[in-house]
Design a protein around this motif. Structure first.
Motif, PDB file in Angstrom:
ATOM      1  N   ALA A 289       9.387  -0.645   4.224  1.00  0.00           N
ATOM      2  CA  ALA A 289       8.289  -1.606   4.389  1.00  0.00           C
ATOM      3  C   ALA A 289       8.668  -2.914   3.712  1.00  0.00           C
ATOM      4  O   ALA A 289       8.471  -4.006   4.269  1.00  0.00           O
ATOM      5  CB  ALA A 289       6.999  -1.045   3.814  1.00  0.00           C
ATOM      6  N   ALA A 290       9.244  -2.821   2.518  1.00  0.00           N
ATOM      7  CA  ALA A 290       9.715  -4.018   1.831  1.00  0.00           C
ATOM      8  C   ALA A 290      10.894  -4.638   2.572  1.00  0.00           C
ATOM      9  O   ALA A 290      11.006  -5.863   2.678  1.00  0.00           O
ATOM     10  CB  ALA A 290      10.118  -3.666   0.399  1.00  0.00           C
ATOM     11  N   GLY A 291      11.775  -3.788   3.103  1.00  0.00           N
ATOM     12  CA  GLY A 291      12.914  -4.295   3.861  1.00  0.00           C
ATOM     13  C   GLY A 291      12.483  -5.069   5.084  1.00  0.00           C
ATOM     14  O   GLY A 291      13.050  -6.131   5.400  1.00  0.00           O
ATOM     15  N   LEU A 292      11.470  -4.550   5.796  1.00  0.00           N
ATOM     16  CA  LEU A 292      10.977  -5.239   6.984  1.00  0.00           C
ATOM     17  C   LEU A 292      10.316  -6.559   6.608  1.00  0.00           C
ATOM     18  O   LEU A 292      10.506  -7.581   7.291  1.00  0.00           O
ATOM     19  CB  LEU A 292       9.987  -4.349   7.744  1.00  0.00           C
ATOM     20  CG  LEU A 292       9.351  -4.984   8.983  1.00  0.00           C
ATOM     21  CD1 LEU A 292      10.417  -5.431   9.980  1.00  0.00           C
ATOM     22  CD2 LEU A 292       8.375  -4.018   9.645  1.00  0.00           C
ATOM     23  N   LEU A 293       9.549  -6.562   5.526  1.00  0.00           N
ATOM     24  CA  LEU A 293       8.903  -7.801   5.093  1.00  0.00           C
ATOM     25  C   LEU A 293       9.960  -8.852   4.755  1.00  0.00           C
ATOM     26  O   LEU A 293       9.840 -10.025   5.148  1.00  0.00           O
ATOM     27  CB  LEU A 293       8.007  -7.538   3.878  1.00  0.00           C
ATOM     28  CG  LEU A 293       7.318  -8.761   3.275  1.00  0.00           C
ATOM     29  CD1 LEU A 293       6.458  -9.475   4.304  1.00  0.00           C
ATOM     30  CD2 LEU A 293       6.478  -8.355   2.060  1.00  0.00           C
ATOM     31  N   ALA A 294      11.012  -8.444   4.046  1.00  0.00           N
ATOM     32  CA  ALA A 294      12.094  -9.380   3.705  1.00  0.00           C
ATOM     33  C   ALA A 294      12.760  -9.910   4.968  1.00  0.00           C
ATOM     34  O   ALA A 294      13.025 -11.115   5.089  1.00  0.00           O
ATOM     35  CB  ALA A 294      13.118  -8.681   2.816  1.00  0.00           C
ATOM     36  N   LEU A 295      13.009  -9.019   5.929  1.00  0.00           N
ATOM     37  CA  LEU A 295      13.656  -9.427   7.180  1.00  0.00           C
ATOM     38  C   LEU A 295      12.798 -10.439   7.930  1.00  0.00           C
ATOM     39  O   LEU A 295      13.296 -11.466   8.416  1.00  0.00           O
ATOM     40  CB  LEU A 295      13.902  -8.193   8.045  1.00  0.00           C
ATOM     41  CG  LEU A 295      14.494  -8.433   9.434  1.00  0.00           C
ATOM     42  CD1 LEU A 295      15.862  -9.089   9.335  1.00  0.00           C
ATOM     43  CD2 LEU A 295      14.582  -7.119  10.217  1.00  0.00           C
TER      44      LEU A 295
ATOM     45  N   ARG B 110       0.798  -1.228   0.000  1.00  0.00           N
ATOM     46  CA  ARG B 110       0.000   0.000   0.000  1.00  0.00           C
ATOM     47  C   ARG B 110       0.830   1.277   0.000  1.00  0.00           C
ATOM     48  O   ARG B 110       0.353   2.325  -0.441  1.00  0.00           O
ATOM     49  CB  ARG B 110      -0.927   0.031   1.218  1.00  0.00           C
ATOM     50  CG  ARG B 110      -1.993  -1.042   1.218  1.00  0.00           C
ATOM     51  CD  ARG B 110      -2.908  -0.872   2.420  1.00  0.00           C
ATOM     52  NE  ARG B 110      -3.816  -2.001   2.580  1.00  0.00           N
ATOM     53  CZ  ARG B 110      -4.739  -2.084   3.537  1.00  0.00           C
ATOM     54  NH1 ARG B 110      -4.858  -1.105   4.407  1.00  0.00           N
ATOM     55  NH2 ARG B 110      -5.518  -3.146   3.619  1.00  0.00           N
ATOM     56  N   VAL B 111       2.034   1.246   0.541  1.00  0.00           N
ATOM     57  CA  VAL B 111       2.801   2.477   0.698  1.00  0.00           C
ATOM     58  C   VAL B 111       4.091   2.421  -0.111  1.00  0.00           C
ATOM     59  O   VAL B 111       4.659   1.347  -0.327  1.00  0.00           O
ATOM     60  CB  VAL B 111       3.142   2.744   2.193  1.00  0.00           C
ATOM     61  CG1 VAL B 111       1.878   2.862   3.013  1.00  0.00           C
ATOM     62  CG2 VAL B 111       4.053   1.658   2.759  1.00  0.00           C
ATOM     63  N   ASP B 112       4.552   3.577  -0.554  1.00  0.00           N
ATOM     64  CA  ASP B 112       5.804   3.672  -1.297  1.00  0.00           C
ATOM     65  C   ASP B 112       6.920   3.955  -0.303  1.00  0.00           C
ATOM     66  O   ASP B 112       7.375   5.082  -0.143  1.00  0.00           O
ATOM     67  CB  ASP B 112       5.705   4.793  -2.338  1.00  0.00           C
ATOM     68  CG  ASP B 112       6.981   4.916  -3.158  1.00  0.00           C
ATOM     69  OD1 ASP B 112       7.698   3.906  -3.277  1.00  0.00           O
ATOM     70  OD2 ASP B 112       7.251   6.029  -3.663  1.00  0.00           O
ATOM     71  N   HIS B 113       7.338   2.928   0.392  1.00  0.00           N
ATOM     72  CA  HIS B 113       8.324   3.065   1.451  1.00  0.00           C
ATOM     73  C   HIS B 113       9.249   1.848   1.386  1.00  0.00           C
ATOM     74  O   HIS B 113       8.830   0.742   1.719  1.00  0.00           O
ATOM     75  CB  HIS B 113       7.623   3.145   2.808  1.00  0.00           C
ATOM     76  CG  HIS B 113       8.465   3.697   3.907  1.00  0.00           C
ATOM     77  ND1 HIS B 113       9.632   3.101   4.324  1.00  0.00           N
ATOM     78  CD2 HIS B 113       8.305   4.792   4.703  1.00  0.00           C
ATOM     79  CE1 HIS B 113      10.154   3.807   5.323  1.00  0.00           C
ATOM     80  NE2 HIS B 113       9.369   4.832   5.565  1.00  0.00           N
TER      81      HIS B 113
ATOM     82  N   ALA C  25      14.093  -3.911  -3.139  1.00  0.00           N
ATOM     83  CA  ALA C  25      14.192  -2.739  -2.268  1.00  0.00           C
ATOM     84  C   ALA C  25      15.573  -2.098  -2.363  1.00  0.00           C
ATOM     85  O   ALA C  25      15.692  -0.865  -2.453  1.00  0.00           O
ATOM     86  CB  ALA C  25      13.885  -3.141  -0.829  1.00  0.00           C
ATOM     87  N   LEU C  26      16.629  -2.903  -2.351  1.00  0.00           N
ATOM     88  CA  LEU C  26      17.991  -2.366  -2.419  1.00  0.00           C
ATOM     89  C   LEU C  26      18.252  -1.659  -3.740  1.00  0.00           C
ATOM     90  O   LEU C  26      19.027  -0.691  -3.791  1.00  0.00           O
ATOM     91  CB  LEU C  26      19.006  -3.489  -2.217  1.00  0.00           C
ATOM     92  CG  LEU C  26      19.092  -4.105  -0.821  1.00  0.00           C
ATOM     93  CD1 LEU C  26      20.042  -5.295  -0.820  1.00  0.00           C
ATOM     94  CD2 LEU C  26      19.528  -3.073   0.214  1.00  0.00           C
TER      95      LEU C  26
END
Length: 390
Positions: free
Chosen positions: A210-216, A204-207, A260-261
Protein backbone atom coordinates in the motif's frame (compact mmCIF):
# COMPACT_ATOMS: atom_id res chain seq x y z
CA UNK A 1 -25.90 23.01 -8.46
CA UNK A 2 -22.93 21.60 -10.35
CA UNK A 3 -23.23 18.26 -12.18
CA UNK A 4 -19.60 17.41 -11.34
CA UNK A 5 -20.37 17.91 -7.64
CA UNK A 6 -23.40 15.63 -7.86
CA UNK A 7 -21.37 12.91 -9.59
CA UNK A 8 -18.65 13.16 -6.94
CA UNK A 9 -21.28 12.34 -4.30
CA UNK A 10 -22.34 9.08 -5.98
CA UNK A 11 -19.95 6.71 -4.12
CA UNK A 12 -20.95 8.00 -0.69
CA UNK A 13 -24.67 7.81 -1.49
CA UNK A 14 -24.37 4.25 -2.83
CA UNK A 15 -22.48 3.26 0.31
CA UNK A 16 -25.23 4.69 2.55
CA UNK A 17 -27.91 2.70 0.72
CA UNK A 18 -25.86 -0.50 0.90
CA UNK A 19 -25.41 -0.05 4.65
CA UNK A 20 -29.17 0.40 5.03
CA UNK A 21 -29.87 -2.93 3.36
CA UNK A 22 -29.89 -2.37 -0.41
CA UNK A 23 -27.87 -4.71 -2.56
CA UNK A 24 -25.21 -3.06 -4.70
CA UNK A 25 -27.01 -3.31 -8.05
CA UNK A 26 -30.27 -1.90 -6.66
CA UNK A 27 -28.44 0.86 -4.82
CA UNK A 28 -26.51 1.89 -7.93
CA UNK A 29 -29.70 1.97 -10.00
CA UNK A 30 -31.54 4.02 -7.37
CA UNK A 31 -28.71 6.55 -7.10
CA UNK A 32 -28.56 6.94 -10.87
CA UNK A 33 -32.32 7.61 -10.86
CA UNK A 34 -31.82 10.20 -8.12
CA UNK A 35 -29.03 11.83 -10.11
CA UNK A 36 -31.29 12.13 -13.14
CA UNK A 37 -33.99 13.67 -10.95
CA UNK A 38 -31.49 16.12 -9.45
CA UNK A 39 -30.43 17.25 -12.92
CA UNK A 40 -34.10 17.63 -13.90
CA UNK A 41 -34.78 19.75 -10.81
CA UNK A 42 -31.73 21.87 -11.60
CA UNK A 43 -33.01 22.67 -15.07
CA UNK A 44 -36.72 22.95 -14.22
CA UNK A 45 -36.57 24.55 -10.79
CA UNK A 46 -37.85 23.12 -7.47
CA UNK A 47 -40.42 20.37 -7.71
CA UNK A 48 -44.02 20.82 -6.60
CA UNK A 49 -43.55 19.23 -3.20
CA UNK A 50 -43.34 15.66 -4.47
CA UNK A 51 -39.68 15.47 -3.48
CA UNK A 52 -38.09 16.60 -0.19
CA UNK A 53 -36.57 20.05 -0.25
CA UNK A 54 -34.21 21.33 -2.90
CA UNK A 55 -30.98 19.55 -3.84
CA UNK A 56 -29.01 22.78 -3.87
CA UNK A 57 -29.25 23.18 -0.06
CA UNK A 58 -27.84 19.74 0.91
CA UNK A 59 -26.97 17.82 -2.27
CA UNK A 60 -25.80 14.63 -0.57
CA UNK A 61 -28.69 14.46 1.88
CA UNK A 62 -31.14 15.15 -0.95
CA UNK A 63 -29.64 12.41 -3.14
CA UNK A 64 -29.71 9.92 -0.24
CA UNK A 65 -33.37 10.63 0.50
CA UNK A 66 -34.51 10.48 -3.14
CA UNK A 67 -32.39 7.40 -3.91
CA UNK A 68 -33.74 5.62 -0.81
CA UNK A 69 -37.31 6.34 -1.91
CA UNK A 70 -36.52 5.07 -5.41
CA UNK A 71 -35.08 1.91 -3.87
CA UNK A 72 -38.14 1.38 -1.66
CA UNK A 73 -40.47 1.94 -4.61
CA UNK A 74 -38.58 -0.64 -6.66
CA UNK A 75 -38.54 -3.09 -3.76
CA UNK A 76 -42.27 -2.77 -3.10
CA UNK A 77 -42.99 -3.33 -6.79
CA UNK A 78 -41.25 -6.68 -6.69
CA UNK A 79 -43.41 -9.24 -4.89
CA UNK A 80 -40.50 -11.64 -4.55
CA UNK A 81 -38.71 -9.14 -2.32
CA UNK A 82 -41.54 -8.41 0.09
CA UNK A 83 -39.93 -10.39 2.92
CA UNK A 84 -36.75 -8.43 2.42
CA UNK A 85 -38.74 -5.18 2.49
CA UNK A 86 -40.04 -6.05 5.96
CA UNK A 87 -36.49 -6.06 7.26
CA UNK A 88 -35.65 -2.61 5.95
CA UNK A 89 -35.20 0.21 8.40
CA UNK A 90 -37.70 3.05 8.53
CA UNK A 91 -36.98 5.81 6.07
CA UNK A 92 -34.88 8.42 7.86
CA UNK A 93 -36.16 11.96 8.02
CA UNK A 94 -34.66 14.32 5.46
CA UNK A 95 -31.78 16.31 6.84
CA UNK A 96 -28.09 17.06 6.46
CA UNK A 97 -26.07 14.00 5.50
CA UNK A 98 -23.32 12.79 7.81
CA UNK A 99 -19.85 13.76 6.67
CA UNK A 100 -18.59 10.18 6.22
CA UNK A 101 -16.30 9.16 3.36
CA UNK A 102 -17.34 5.68 2.28
CA UNK A 103 -15.48 5.72 -1.03
CA UNK A 104 -12.64 3.46 0.10
CA UNK A 105 -15.11 0.88 1.45
CA UNK A 106 -16.88 0.99 -1.90
CA UNK A 107 -13.56 0.21 -3.59
CA UNK A 108 -13.35 -2.95 -1.49
CA UNK A 109 -16.82 -3.91 -2.66
CA UNK A 110 -16.06 -3.19 -6.33
CA UNK A 111 -12.76 -5.08 -6.08
CA UNK A 112 -14.48 -8.34 -5.10
CA UNK A 113 -12.07 -11.29 -5.61
CA UNK A 114 -14.60 -13.11 -7.80
CA UNK A 115 -14.45 -10.33 -10.41
CA UNK A 116 -11.88 -10.24 -13.18
CA UNK A 117 -9.55 -7.21 -12.99
CA UNK A 118 -11.16 -5.64 -16.06
CA UNK A 119 -14.67 -6.08 -14.61
CA UNK A 120 -13.57 -4.73 -11.22
CA UNK A 121 -12.07 -1.61 -12.82
CA UNK A 122 -15.12 -1.09 -15.05
CA UNK A 123 -17.46 -1.38 -12.06
CA UNK A 124 -15.28 0.99 -10.04
CA UNK A 125 -15.17 3.56 -12.80
CA UNK A 126 -18.97 3.35 -13.10
CA UNK A 127 -19.91 3.40 -9.42
CA UNK A 128 -17.04 5.30 -7.82
CA UNK A 129 -15.63 7.35 -10.67
CA UNK A 130 -18.99 8.43 -12.05
CA UNK A 131 -18.10 7.64 -15.66
CA UNK A 132 -20.88 6.68 -18.03
CA UNK A 133 -21.01 3.25 -19.61
CA UNK A 134 -20.17 4.87 -22.95
CA UNK A 135 -17.04 6.56 -21.54
CA UNK A 136 -15.83 3.28 -20.03
CA UNK A 137 -16.52 1.41 -23.27
CA UNK A 138 -14.48 3.99 -25.18
CA UNK A 139 -11.60 3.62 -22.73
CA UNK A 140 -11.60 -0.17 -23.20
CA UNK A 141 -12.22 0.04 -26.97
CA UNK A 142 -15.30 -2.20 -26.82
CA UNK A 143 -18.92 -1.62 -27.91
CA UNK A 144 -21.11 0.14 -25.35
CA UNK A 145 -23.49 -2.85 -25.23
CA UNK A 146 -20.59 -5.17 -24.38
CA UNK A 147 -19.46 -2.93 -21.55
CA UNK A 148 -23.03 -2.60 -20.25
CA UNK A 149 -23.26 -6.40 -20.03
CA UNK A 150 -19.89 -6.61 -18.29
CA UNK A 151 -20.90 -4.03 -15.69
CA UNK A 152 -24.30 -5.69 -15.15
CA UNK A 153 -22.63 -9.06 -14.53
CA UNK A 154 -20.20 -7.43 -12.11
CA UNK A 155 -23.05 -5.76 -10.20
CA UNK A 156 -24.87 -9.09 -9.90
CA UNK A 157 -21.70 -10.71 -8.57
CA UNK A 158 -21.31 -8.22 -5.72
CA UNK A 159 -25.02 -7.76 -5.04
CA UNK A 160 -24.98 -10.00 -1.95
CA UNK A 161 -21.74 -8.67 -0.48
CA UNK A 162 -22.05 -6.45 2.59
CA UNK A 163 -20.06 -3.22 2.69
CA UNK A 164 -18.51 -3.98 6.05
CA UNK A 165 -17.14 -7.35 4.97
CA UNK A 166 -13.30 -7.41 4.83
CA UNK A 167 -12.02 -7.20 1.28
CA UNK A 168 -8.86 -8.31 -0.44
CA UNK A 169 -6.23 -5.59 -0.03
CA UNK A 170 -4.13 -6.83 -2.96
CA UNK A 171 -7.14 -6.64 -5.28
CA UNK A 172 -8.02 -3.14 -4.08
CA UNK A 173 -4.44 -2.01 -4.68
CA UNK A 174 -4.55 -3.40 -8.20
CA UNK A 175 -7.83 -1.64 -8.96
CA UNK A 176 -6.60 1.64 -7.46
CA UNK A 177 -3.51 1.47 -9.67
CA UNK A 178 -5.54 0.78 -12.79
CA UNK A 179 -7.96 3.59 -11.95
CA UNK A 180 -4.97 5.90 -11.38
CA UNK A 181 -3.70 5.07 -14.87
CA UNK A 182 -7.19 5.52 -16.33
CA UNK A 183 -7.27 8.91 -14.68
CA UNK A 184 -4.61 10.11 -17.09
CA UNK A 185 -6.19 8.80 -20.28
CA UNK A 186 -9.95 9.04 -19.76
CA UNK A 187 -12.44 11.89 -19.96
CA UNK A 188 -12.63 12.18 -16.17
CA UNK A 189 -9.48 12.89 -14.11
CA UNK A 190 -9.31 10.20 -11.43
CA UNK A 191 -5.56 10.27 -10.71
CA UNK A 192 -5.76 12.65 -7.73
CA UNK A 193 -8.72 10.74 -6.28
CA UNK A 194 -6.80 7.45 -6.58
CA UNK A 195 -3.88 9.02 -4.70
CA UNK A 196 -6.22 10.27 -1.96
CA UNK A 197 -7.76 6.85 -1.46
CA UNK A 198 -4.43 5.04 -1.58
CA UNK A 199 -3.17 7.43 1.10
CA UNK A 200 -6.18 6.46 3.25
CA UNK A 201 -5.59 2.77 2.63
CA UNK A 202 -1.86 2.99 3.46
CA UNK A 203 -2.76 4.64 6.78
CA UNK A 204 -5.29 1.94 7.67
CA UNK A 205 -3.66 -1.36 6.72
CA UNK A 206 -0.34 -2.99 7.57
CA UNK A 207 0.62 -3.75 4.00
CA UNK A 208 3.95 -2.51 2.58
CA UNK A 209 2.59 -2.62 -0.96
CA UNK A 210 0.00 0.00 0.00
CA UNK A 211 2.88 2.33 0.82
CA UNK A 212 4.70 1.19 -2.32
CA UNK A 213 1.70 2.03 -4.49
CA UNK A 214 1.28 5.43 -2.85
CA UNK A 215 4.97 6.21 -3.49
CA UNK A 216 4.65 5.06 -7.11
CA UNK A 217 1.58 7.23 -7.70
CA UNK A 218 3.21 10.31 -6.16
CA UNK A 219 6.38 9.88 -8.21
CA UNK A 220 4.44 9.45 -11.46
CA UNK A 221 2.03 12.27 -10.65
CA UNK A 222 4.96 14.58 -9.92
CA UNK A 223 5.93 14.48 -13.61
CA UNK A 224 2.43 15.09 -14.93
CA UNK A 225 2.79 18.76 -15.85
CA UNK A 226 5.80 18.01 -18.05
CA UNK A 227 4.31 15.03 -19.91
CA UNK A 228 2.51 17.02 -22.59
CA UNK A 229 3.39 20.03 -24.73
CA UNK A 230 1.04 23.04 -25.02
CA UNK A 231 -0.46 21.48 -28.17
CA UNK A 232 -1.30 18.28 -26.26
CA UNK A 233 1.42 16.14 -27.81
CA UNK A 234 3.37 13.68 -25.65
CA UNK A 235 6.80 14.65 -24.35
CA UNK A 236 9.11 11.65 -23.79
CA UNK A 237 10.75 11.35 -20.36
CA UNK A 238 14.21 12.23 -21.69
CA UNK A 239 12.89 15.48 -23.21
CA UNK A 240 10.74 16.65 -20.30
CA UNK A 241 11.43 19.95 -18.56
CA UNK A 242 12.46 18.65 -15.13
CA UNK A 243 11.96 22.11 -13.69
CA UNK A 244 8.22 21.47 -14.04
CA UNK A 245 8.33 18.32 -11.92
CA UNK A 246 6.69 18.60 -8.49
CA UNK A 247 9.66 18.32 -6.11
CA UNK A 248 7.40 18.16 -3.05
CA UNK A 249 5.57 15.10 -4.38
CA UNK A 250 8.90 13.50 -5.34
CA UNK A 251 10.33 14.05 -1.86
CA UNK A 252 7.22 12.59 -0.23
CA UNK A 253 7.20 9.61 -2.58
CA UNK A 254 10.88 8.85 -1.93
CA UNK A 255 10.40 9.07 1.85
CA UNK A 256 7.40 6.72 1.78
CA UNK A 257 9.29 4.30 -0.48
CA UNK A 258 12.37 4.23 1.77
CA UNK A 259 10.20 3.42 4.78
CA UNK A 260 8.47 0.61 2.89
CA UNK A 261 11.74 -0.87 1.58
CA UNK A 262 13.20 -0.86 5.10
CA UNK A 263 10.60 -3.45 6.09
CA UNK A 264 12.24 -5.93 3.71
CA UNK A 265 8.93 -7.14 2.25
CA UNK A 266 9.52 -6.23 -1.37
CA UNK A 267 6.59 -6.19 -3.79
CA UNK A 268 6.06 -5.12 -7.37
CA UNK A 269 4.72 -1.64 -6.54
CA UNK A 270 7.79 -0.92 -4.39
CA UNK A 271 10.07 -2.09 -7.20
CA UNK A 272 8.24 0.10 -9.72
CA UNK A 273 8.44 3.03 -7.32
CA UNK A 274 12.20 2.48 -6.93
CA UNK A 275 12.59 2.76 -10.72
CA UNK A 276 10.48 5.93 -10.77
CA UNK A 277 12.56 7.35 -7.90
CA UNK A 278 15.81 6.79 -9.83
CA UNK A 279 14.36 8.70 -12.78
CA UNK A 280 13.22 11.49 -10.45
CA UNK A 281 16.62 11.65 -8.75
CA UNK A 282 18.54 12.33 -11.99
CA UNK A 283 19.13 16.07 -12.58
CA UNK A 284 19.22 15.39 -16.34
CA UNK A 285 18.27 12.44 -18.54
CA UNK A 286 21.98 11.83 -19.24
CA UNK A 287 22.69 11.37 -15.53
CA UNK A 288 20.09 8.63 -15.03
CA UNK A 289 21.48 5.58 -13.19
CA UNK A 290 20.45 3.04 -15.83
CA UNK A 291 22.58 0.24 -14.34
CA UNK A 292 20.62 0.38 -11.10
CA UNK A 293 17.36 0.66 -13.02
CA UNK A 294 18.20 -2.59 -14.85
CA UNK A 295 18.81 -4.23 -11.47
CA UNK A 296 15.39 -3.13 -10.27
CA UNK A 297 13.80 -4.43 -13.48
CA UNK A 298 15.48 -7.77 -12.73
CA UNK A 299 13.78 -7.75 -9.32
CA UNK A 300 10.47 -6.78 -10.89
CA UNK A 301 10.77 -9.56 -13.46
CA UNK A 302 11.43 -12.04 -10.66
CA UNK A 303 8.39 -10.82 -8.75
CA UNK A 304 5.92 -10.74 -11.66
CA UNK A 305 7.24 -12.61 -14.69
CA UNK A 306 5.35 -9.96 -16.64
CA UNK A 307 6.46 -9.76 -20.30
CA UNK A 308 5.71 -6.00 -20.37
CA UNK A 309 8.20 -5.59 -17.52
CA UNK A 310 10.78 -7.45 -19.61
CA UNK A 311 9.97 -5.14 -22.52
CA UNK A 312 10.70 -2.08 -20.37
CA UNK A 313 13.83 -3.82 -19.10
CA UNK A 314 15.07 -4.10 -22.70
CA UNK A 315 14.89 -0.29 -22.98
CA UNK A 316 16.87 0.07 -19.74
CA UNK A 317 19.46 -2.46 -20.95
CA UNK A 318 19.78 -0.47 -24.17
CA UNK A 319 20.51 2.65 -22.15
CA UNK A 320 22.90 0.96 -19.72
CA UNK A 321 24.84 -1.32 -22.11
CA UNK A 322 24.13 0.10 -25.54
CA UNK A 323 21.35 -0.32 -28.13
CA UNK A 324 22.58 -3.68 -29.43
CA UNK A 325 22.41 -5.17 -25.94
CA UNK A 326 18.87 -3.79 -25.71
CA UNK A 327 17.95 -5.33 -29.07
CA UNK A 328 19.35 -8.68 -27.90
CA UNK A 329 17.11 -8.52 -24.81
CA UNK A 330 14.18 -7.51 -26.99
CA UNK A 331 14.76 -10.47 -29.34
CA UNK A 332 13.85 -12.83 -26.48
CA UNK A 333 10.31 -11.40 -26.30
CA UNK A 334 7.13 -11.99 -28.30
CA UNK A 335 6.89 -9.42 -31.09
CA UNK A 336 3.12 -9.19 -30.59
CA UNK A 337 3.55 -7.50 -27.18
CA UNK A 338 2.04 -4.00 -26.93
CA UNK A 339 4.69 -1.34 -27.68
CA UNK A 340 7.19 -3.96 -28.93
CA UNK A 341 7.48 -2.18 -32.29
CA UNK A 342 7.93 1.21 -30.58
CA UNK A 343 10.75 -0.11 -28.38
CA UNK A 344 12.41 -1.77 -31.38
CA UNK A 345 12.15 1.50 -33.33
CA UNK A 346 13.79 3.46 -30.52
CA UNK A 347 16.65 0.98 -30.13
CA UNK A 348 17.28 0.73 -33.88
CA UNK A 349 17.35 4.52 -34.11
CA UNK A 350 19.95 4.67 -31.34
CA UNK A 351 21.92 2.00 -33.22
CA UNK A 352 21.92 4.18 -36.35
CA UNK A 353 19.51 2.18 -38.52
CA UNK A 354 17.19 5.09 -39.29
CA UNK A 355 15.31 3.46 -42.18
CA UNK A 356 14.33 0.45 -40.12
CA UNK A 357 13.48 2.65 -37.16
CA UNK A 358 11.18 4.80 -39.32
CA UNK A 359 9.32 1.72 -40.58
CA UNK A 360 8.94 0.40 -37.03
CA UNK A 361 7.69 3.76 -35.72
CA UNK A 362 5.03 3.78 -38.46
CA UNK A 363 4.09 0.20 -37.61
CA UNK A 364 3.85 1.06 -33.90
CA UNK A 365 1.66 4.08 -34.69
CA UNK A 366 -0.72 1.85 -36.66
CA UNK A 367 -1.04 -0.50 -33.66
CA UNK A 368 -1.43 2.21 -31.01
CA UNK A 369 -4.89 2.57 -29.44
CA UNK A 370 -4.29 5.85 -27.62
CA UNK A 371 -4.62 8.87 -29.92
CA UNK A 372 -1.82 10.86 -28.24
CA UNK A 373 0.57 7.92 -28.44
CA UNK A 374 -0.37 7.28 -32.08
CA UNK A 375 0.30 10.93 -32.91
CA UNK A 376 3.66 10.83 -31.12
CA UNK A 377 4.81 7.69 -32.98
CA UNK A 378 3.66 9.12 -36.30
CA UNK A 379 5.71 12.25 -35.62
CA UNK A 380 8.75 10.10 -34.85
CA UNK A 381 8.40 8.22 -38.15
CA UNK A 382 7.97 11.50 -40.05
CA UNK A 383 11.02 12.99 -38.34
CA UNK A 384 13.25 10.09 -39.41
CA UNK A 385 11.81 9.98 -42.94
CA UNK A 386 12.58 13.69 -43.30
CA UNK A 387 16.20 13.06 -42.28
CA UNK A 388 16.48 10.13 -44.73
CA UNK A 389 15.16 12.22 -47.63
CA UNK A 390 17.78 14.98 -47.30
Amino acid sequence: MDEALLRSLIPGVIAVLVRRGADFAAAEDAVQDALVEALRVRSAGPSSGELPGEPVRDPKGWLITVAWRRFLDATRADAARRRREDRLDEEPAPGPAAAVDDTLQLYFLCAHPSLTPSSAVALTLRAVGGLTTRQIAQAYLVPEATMAQRISRAKRTVSGVRLGRPGDVATVLRVLYLVFNEGYSGDVDLAAEAIRLTRQLAARVDHPEAAGLLALMLLHHARRAARTAPDGSLVPLAEQDRGRWDTGAIAEGVTILQTALARDRLGEFQAQAAIAALHADAPTAGETDWVQIVEWYDELTRLTGNPVVRLNRAVAVGEADGPRAGLAALAELDASLPRHSAVAAYLHERDGDLARAARLYAEAAHKAHDLAERDHLTRQAARLNARLSR
